[in-house]
Design a protein around this motif. Structure first.
Motif, short mmCIF file in Angstrom:
data_model
loop_
_atom_site.label_atom_id
_atom_site.label_comp_id
_atom_site.label_asym_id
_atom_site.label_seq_id
_atom_site.Cartn_x
_atom_site.Cartn_y
_atom_site.Cartn_z
N LEU A 57 -14.36 51.35 -60.81
CA LEU A 57 -15.53 50.52 -61.06
C LEU A 57 -16.69 51.07 -60.25
CD1 LEU A 57 -16.73 47.71 -62.13
CD2 LEU A 57 -16.21 46.89 -59.85
N VAL A 116 -17.84 45.23 -69.72
CA VAL A 116 -18.04 44.89 -71.12
C VAL A 116 -16.74 45.15 -71.90
CG1 VAL A 116 -19.31 45.49 -73.22
CG2 VAL A 116 -20.52 45.35 -71.02
N ALA A 170 -21.98 58.47 -56.14
CA ALA A 170 -21.48 58.00 -57.43
C ALA A 170 -21.83 56.55 -57.73
CB ALA A 170 -19.96 58.19 -57.50
N ALA A 198 -26.23 50.15 -63.22
CA ALA A 198 -25.71 51.32 -63.94
C ALA A 198 -25.90 52.61 -63.15
CB ALA A 198 -26.39 51.44 -65.29
N ALA A 206 -24.36 59.00 -74.31
CA ALA A 206 -24.79 58.68 -72.95
C ALA A 206 -26.12 59.35 -72.64
CB ALA A 206 -23.73 59.16 -71.96
C1 FAD Z 1 -26.92 45.96 -72.13
C2 FAD Z 1 -26.48 47.38 -71.94
C3 FAD Z 1 -27.35 48.39 -72.29
C4 FAD Z 1 -26.96 49.71 -72.13
N1 FAD Z 1 -27.85 50.69 -72.47
C5 FAD Z 1 -27.49 51.98 -72.34
C6 FAD Z 1 -28.41 53.02 -72.68
O1 FAD Z 1 -29.54 52.77 -73.07
N2 FAD Z 1 -27.99 54.32 -72.56
C7 FAD Z 1 -26.74 54.62 -72.10
O2 FAD Z 1 -26.43 55.80 -72.01
N3 FAD Z 1 -25.86 53.66 -71.76
C8 FAD Z 1 -26.20 52.35 -71.86
N4 FAD Z 1 -25.32 51.36 -71.51
C9 FAD Z 1 -23.98 51.74 -71.04
C10 FAD Z 1 -23.84 51.78 -69.49
O3 FAD Z 1 -24.77 50.93 -68.88
C11 FAD Z 1 -24.03 53.19 -68.94
O4 FAD Z 1 -23.11 54.06 -69.52
C12 FAD Z 1 -23.97 53.23 -67.42
O5 FAD Z 1 -24.51 54.42 -66.97
C13 FAD Z 1 -22.55 53.11 -66.90
O6 FAD Z 1 -22.59 53.16 -65.49
P1 FAD Z 1 -21.74 52.16 -64.58
O7 FAD Z 1 -21.95 52.58 -63.20
O8 FAD Z 1 -22.10 50.77 -64.89
O9 FAD Z 1 -20.29 52.50 -65.10
P2 FAD Z 1 -18.92 51.68 -65.01
O10 FAD Z 1 -18.89 50.63 -66.03
O11 FAD Z 1 -18.66 51.29 -63.61
O12 FAD Z 1 -17.94 52.84 -65.40
C14 FAD Z 1 -17.97 53.47 -66.66
C15 FAD Z 1 -16.71 54.31 -66.86
O13 FAD Z 1 -16.69 55.38 -65.91
C16 FAD Z 1 -15.56 55.28 -65.06
N5 FAD Z 1 -16.03 55.60 -63.71
C17 FAD Z 1 -16.96 54.93 -63.00
N6 FAD Z 1 -17.18 55.52 -61.85
C18 FAD Z 1 -16.37 56.61 -61.79
C19 FAD Z 1 -16.16 57.63 -60.84
N7 FAD Z 1 -16.82 57.64 -59.70
N8 FAD Z 1 -15.27 58.60 -61.14
C20 FAD Z 1 -14.60 58.60 -62.31
N9 FAD Z 1 -14.76 57.65 -63.25
C21 FAD Z 1 -15.65 56.67 -63.00
C22 FAD Z 1 -15.10 53.85 -65.17
O14 FAD Z 1 -13.73 53.72 -64.88
C23 FAD Z 1 -15.41 53.56 -66.61
O15 FAD Z 1 -14.43 54.05 -67.45
C24 FAD Z 1 -25.68 50.02 -71.64
C25 FAD Z 1 -24.81 49.00 -71.29
C26 FAD Z 1 -25.20 47.69 -71.43
C27 FAD Z 1 -24.25 46.59 -71.05
#
Ligand code: FAD
Lengths: 747, 300
Positions: free
Chosen positions: B38, B46, B81, B117, B130
């Motif tokens: 996480l 989600v 990260a 994010a 992405a």
């Molecule tokens: C309302 C909404 C809008 C969004 N809009 C966009 C958008 O415009 N563009 C876009 O690209 N995305 C979008 N997203 C998707 C998301 O927000 C992005 O992909 C974001 O960058 C994910 O980052 P996070 O830190 O929240 O990831 P997390 O949810 O924490 O992790 C994502 C995945 O990566 C893995 N992970 C996390 N950290 C590591 C690590 N250090 N090493 C290995 N694996 C890891 C997790 O296990 C999981 O599988 C949106 C999501 C929502 C809910």
């Protein structure tokens, strides 16, 4: 003092912009929506839905689910006790829980009530349904063909010809004169086919309810709905209950736009409660809302219009084919009635077709059926004006319906406001503002009937001189504010002294659902009459106190006073003074009024849209947008503006990006707000509004409904604007970037 | 594998760990195939809620030392990260050096999402669309990976291997992203096409990174595309087309063509093949022009 009809007057409360009484609750989170309520011992109800677009249900085995820990009730269609006699109600039941066949992806086939959501989900996963998958049909033109997969046999109504399939349930025809003669008089005739995609109302609050039903047949239902009387009557009929034994209380409502004028979960929740002996709460997920509530029709429309060089329409013909999902609805009929309604035509003929397909049953959506019809008609008028080198507003003014015009759907109009909206548009700075590169300007008109219907209001004068008003219509567009204002206007007291609530089904007589833009008109009329009833009683109490004849007392500025010098010299008695001694003058004072309201004035609007088209990507940006609409009398102008803006924005979404997208297997591909694209705030400019006030002769203050007309013109206004910006006529909605780019490349 | 349920309550028996060190995180991950990392959680939570995943353990990395900081290293930037999009946006030096990367990260979601994010989550979620990934690839960014067998650095473009799948092994996590020093006269840009103006998913995304000589002639170029193939695409011949030019019309139309022909999209609810190919070319040119004028702005 009977004042049934509009009489000109000056207002002191009506027409002002007080703070909305429901505002604090909504911004602080205190307002209670459908899912915000719980009961002791409550269970979670969940639905198993068909993964197939069309399938025979061979068998359903719920035995494993029923035996699981935490599971308190499991039901299928076989558990519903009665088969409603009324075809419409039988369809509603069938839509709530499939019988022999699942008719669309998402159609309910079983439901469970369990002690947690998780337990309910796990139970659903164990239910074994054996399906025989059948061929499906989604498109209206395909569904009409004789060799199409058939949803229901033998439901064709009188007047539907033999050369179309059994999926065609109704065919209706309107018009007068002879279009063939009219077309011969034209200098230019244009005939085109148009397509629109199915769209969803996109209300933020998903369907939700909390049901309690005992084995004695007594029940309570808390529900997010546009009509709790409708919910009561429908559930009672489906479950074989006495409607008086079921009390329904509406929650605060997070949007409906017509989509909450029927039931989806409620009969199931009540039955699960009866079987489990516990309260059952059911709330749809967003995915369920998209798959299994009531979006609107998709359409295929042919329009043919003839025009002379000076812009006179000589004849008009329309063929409106609408698919309404899996059961009967009348969108096509309404399309055929409304398309040409803004114009004064000598020769007009329209045919409406209502067709079933393997999609969720269409529910009402803001002026149901009209926006697509206006898109088709107003596009052809725009093209005629363009090709004949005429100003598109002038052309509409030349042909505009006025008082005395025989409408395309039959009735003759009383005083109406179309011409006023066109003239206001023409003289507005927007119409003459310069346009930049790749930009275009479109204009379109729209019409909606508006509605009245069964309505009850009670108005209680409290001992401290405040007033409590009960209406029976969920407040979806500010009606508590509007009713408090109209009551205050009549009573002559400040609006803050009148608190309006939405009463449950046991407190007032039958009320129509909040639809047809009826509430400010019909409930407003009943409020005014209920206030006058209370005034009459207060006048009598004052007369009694003074020992004079009630006829010699009048109500002025919130007080009873002697009507003239002959009545004697008595200082005025205010509402508060009369209320304070009511107990000694005969008891509590209240007024009430019950009516089937007629005389809802029809409403017209004209919209101007400016768009810019990116020639390399097909992306469309709305640059400027102005709405002109007749409100009769705007009780609370800010709410009226909000309605006009909301209608325009929903129409813009419909025009540009919103659509139900299906896979080859007939399953919905975009059941969520990520891929079902309603406009976001940054997609839009401020929507400007201009309210015209051409009084409705059928309302004491001249009020007309305003909620629906605003969504009728935008599909066409945006399409006309994009067509002019892109230099190519766009005849298929939505005008998503891939479609616009493909059209640009074909040029 | 299905999550364990407590029969009556229906509560998922799921562990939650917040290790304070990379070693502990690796240990938690290595002993459980069903553990999930996480970071911001904007993808993970989600998917959890939708029932798409049922992890046995969630390992939150936000408390680990260094995960939430941006530090200078060899003239470049090491981004932890768990650094959020909003934090990247507030780092002025980072924005000056790599405006395209920061803007790409800044496009993710809304204000609320930006507070959480991360670009590492964006990368490891391995979604084809992405937003930050094409910008990182164009910028020659590397990911530092820690795992049971030690630490290694991997090019960002080698992390996603298929939709939803990465080249990380069990027990491994990304600890940081490294953006190299931005050369003088260098800059970057990222653009995406969405049908709306925000809160949408890229139909095409394009990152461009350029270095110019003092006369304004391109000497280095990297172009990457998102959302037009199962994983991020490097437009290999972009450098050949652009180097030696000043982004004249011929170069741009060759670039557009190269980009369109590399794009290998699918027809789906978000766009057609033809549309995505066309728009790949259009966006590449638009992003290249922005990167070029930014790079030129730094010419002394
Ligand atoms: C309302 C909404 C809008 C969004 N809009 C966009 C958008 O415009 N563009 C876009 O690209 N995305 C979008 N997203 C998707 C998301 O927000 C992005 O992909 C974001 O960058 C994910 O980052 P996070 O830190 O929240 O990831 P997390 O949810 O924490 O992790 C994502 C995945 O990566 C893995 N992970 C996390 N950290 C590591 C690590 N250090 N090493 C290995 N694996 C890891 C997790 O296990 C999981 O599988 C949106 C999501 C929502 C809910």
């Amino acid at each position: 003092m009977p004042k049934d009809e509009f009489t000109p007057r000056t207002f002191s409360v009506v027409g002002t912009r007080p703070l909305r009484p429901d505002g604090i609750d909504k911004v602080t989170g205190r307002a209670r929506y459908g899912a915000d309520i719980s009961a002791p011992g409550m269970l979670t109800g969940m639905v198993l839905r068909s993964p197939h677009a069309h399938a025979r249900i061979c068998s359903i085995d719920t035995s494993v689910a029923a035996a699981m820990p935490g599971v308190k009730a499991v039901i299928t269609r076989a558990d519903f006790p009665v088969h409603p006699e009324n075809n419409g109600t039988a369809d509603v039941l069938d839509n709530c829980m499939a019988d022999k066949k699942a008719l669309y992806d998402g159609h309910a086939v079983a439901a469970v009530a369990a002690s947690s959501r998780r337990a309910a989900l796990d139970a659903l996963a164990t239910i074994k349904v054996v399906y025989e998958v059948l061929p499906h049909v989604l498109d209206v033109d395909e569904a009409m063909k004789l060799d199409a997969p058939i949803l229901h046999k033998g439901r064709k109504q009188e007047g539907v010809p033999a050369d179309v399939s059994d999926n065609v349930l109704t065919r209706t025809e309107y018009g007068h004169g002879d279009p063939e003669i009219g077309f011969q008089m034209a200098d230019l005739v244009i005939e085109r086919q148009f397509k629109t995609a199915a769209t969803h109302q996109g209300y933020i609050e998903p369907h939700s309810c909390l049901a309690t039903l005992g084995s004695d047949g007594q029940g309570d239902l808390w529900v997010c709905t546009q009509g709790h009387y409708m919910a009561r009557n429908t559930c009672a009929e489906i479950l074989g209950l006495d409607s008086g034994c079921l009390r329904v209380t509406p929650s605060e409502i997070g949007g409906g736009f017509g989509g909450k004028t029927t039931v989806f979960l409620e009969p199931t929740a009540l039955l699960l409660s009866q079987k489990s002996g516990r309260p059952v709460k059911m709330t749809m997920t967003r995915e369920e809302v998209f798959r299994a509530s009531g979006p609107t029709a998709s359409t295929s429309i042919d329009i043919k219009i003839g025009m002379t060089k000076d812009g006179t329409i000589t004849a008009a013909k329309g063929d409106y084919r609408y698919q309404n999902g899996a059961y009967e609805a009348m969108n096509g009929t309404l399309g055929a009635m409304t398309g040409f309604a803004p114009y004064d035509l000598d020769h007009v003929n329209t045919v409406g077709w209502d067709v079933v397909t393997n999609r969720p049953k269409a529910a009402a959506y803001r002026a149901p059926g009209a926006p697509m019809a206006a898109f088709a008609v107003e596009s052809v008028i725009d093209e005629l004006a363009y090709k004949l080198g005429l100003d598109p507003i002038e052309v509409r003014l030349k042909n505009a319906a006025r008082e005395g015009t025989k409408s395309a759907y039959g009735p003759t109009y009383p005083a109406i406001g179309l011409e006023a909206t066109l003239k206001a548009a023409k003289s507005h700075p927007h119409w003459s503002a310069p346009l930049g590169e790749n930009q275009g300007r479109g204009v379109a008109c729209g019409f909606w009937f508006n509605f009245g219907g069964d309505t009850c209001v009670s108005l209680m004068v409290n001992p401290d001189g405040t007033v409590s008003l009960s209406e029976g219509n969920p407040d979806i567009g500010g009606s508590r504010a509007a009713m408090s204002m109209m009551a205050a206007e009549e009573l002559g007291i400040p609006m803050e002294r009148v608190r309006t609530i939405i009463a449950d089904t046991a407190a007032l007589g039958q009320n129509e659902v909040t639809d047809g833009s009826r509430v400010t008109f019909a409930v407003g009329l009943a409020t005014i009459k209920a206030a006058r009833h209370a005034i009459q009683i207060m006048v009598e109490r004052a007369a009694m106190t003074w020992g004079i004849d009630p006829e010699a007392v009048e109500w002025v500025d919130g007080a009873a006073q002697p009507a003239g010098p002959n009545a004697g010299k008595h200082p005025p008695m205010s509402l508060a003074e009369i209320a304070a001694i009511a107990s000694n003058t005969g008891g509590p004072i209240s007024g009430h009024f019950e009516v089937n309201a007629e005389g809802a004035g029809v409403s017209f609007g004209t919209h101007i849209a400016d768009t810019e088209v990116d020639p390399e990507t097909g992306a469309v940006k709305i640059i400027r947008y102005t709405v002109f609409q007749d409100a009769g009398k705007a009780v609370h102008p800010s709410f009226v503006e909000g309605q006009l803006q909301g209608g325009a924005v929903q129409g813009i979404g419909w025009a540009l990006n919103e659509e139900y997208i299906y896979g080859k297997d007939g399953t919905l591909q975009n059941a969520g707000f990520l891929d079902y694209r309603i406009p976001v705030a940054s997609d839009l400019p401020m929507i400007d509004t201009a309210i015209l006030e051409i009084p409705n002769p059928g309302h004491p203050y001249g009020v007309r409904g305003v909620g629906e007309t605003g969504i009728v013109p935008p599909l066409a206004a945006v399409a006309n604007s994009v067509s002019r910006a892109a230099g190519v006529r766009m005849t298929s909605l939505p005008m998503s970037p891939p479609k616009v780019l493909a059209a640009l490349k074909k040029m | 594998m299905k999550a364990r349920l407590h029969p009556n309550e229906g509560v998922i028996a799921m562990q939650f760990q917040s290790p304070l060190s990379v070693e502990d995180a690796v240990a938690f991950l290595a002993d459980d195939q069903n553990a999930r990392i996480l970071s911001g959680g904007t993808d993970l939570l989600v998917r959890l809620r939708l029932g798409h995943i049922a992890p046995s353990k969630i390992v939150d990395i936000k408390k680990i030392e260094g995960m939430r900081s941006i530090t200078r290293e060899d003239g470049g930037f090491r981004i932890g990260a768990a650094v959020s999009g909003a934090e990247m946006n507030e780092n002025h030096d980072l924005y000056l050096a790599w405006p395209g990367v920061v803007e790409a990260a800044g496009l993710i979601g809304s204000t609320q999402i930006q507070g959480r994010a991360t670009i590492v989550g964006n990368l490891c979620n391995a979604g084809p669309a992405a937003d930050s990934v094409p910008a990182l690839v164009a910028a020659s960014a590397t990911a530092r990976i820690a795992g049971p067998s030690g630490v290694r650095d991997v090019l960002v473009q080698d992390i996603p291997i298929a939709p939803g799948q990465t080249s990380l092994k069990i027990g491994e996590l990304v600890t940081s992203i490294f953006l190299p020093a931005q050369p003088v006269n260098g800059s970057d840009a990222y653009l995406r096409f969405i049908p709306r103006t925000e809160m949408d998913i890229a139909v095409v995304g394009c990152g461009v990174s350029l270095k110019l000589d003092s006369a304004g002639t391109v000497v280095q170029a990297r172009v990457a595309l998102g959302a037009v193939a199962p994983t991020v695409l490097l437009v290999e011949n972009a450098a050949e087309i652009l180097i030696g030019t000043q982004l004249d019309d011929d170069a741009l139309s060759a670039l557009a063509e190269a980009s369109s022909s590399v794009a290998n999209p699918i027809d789906d609810k978000r766009g057609t093949i033809a549309f995505r190919k066309d728009v790949s070319g259009v966006l590449t040119c638009r992003a290249a022009k922005i990167a070029y004028s930014r790079a030129k702005g730094t010419v002394k």
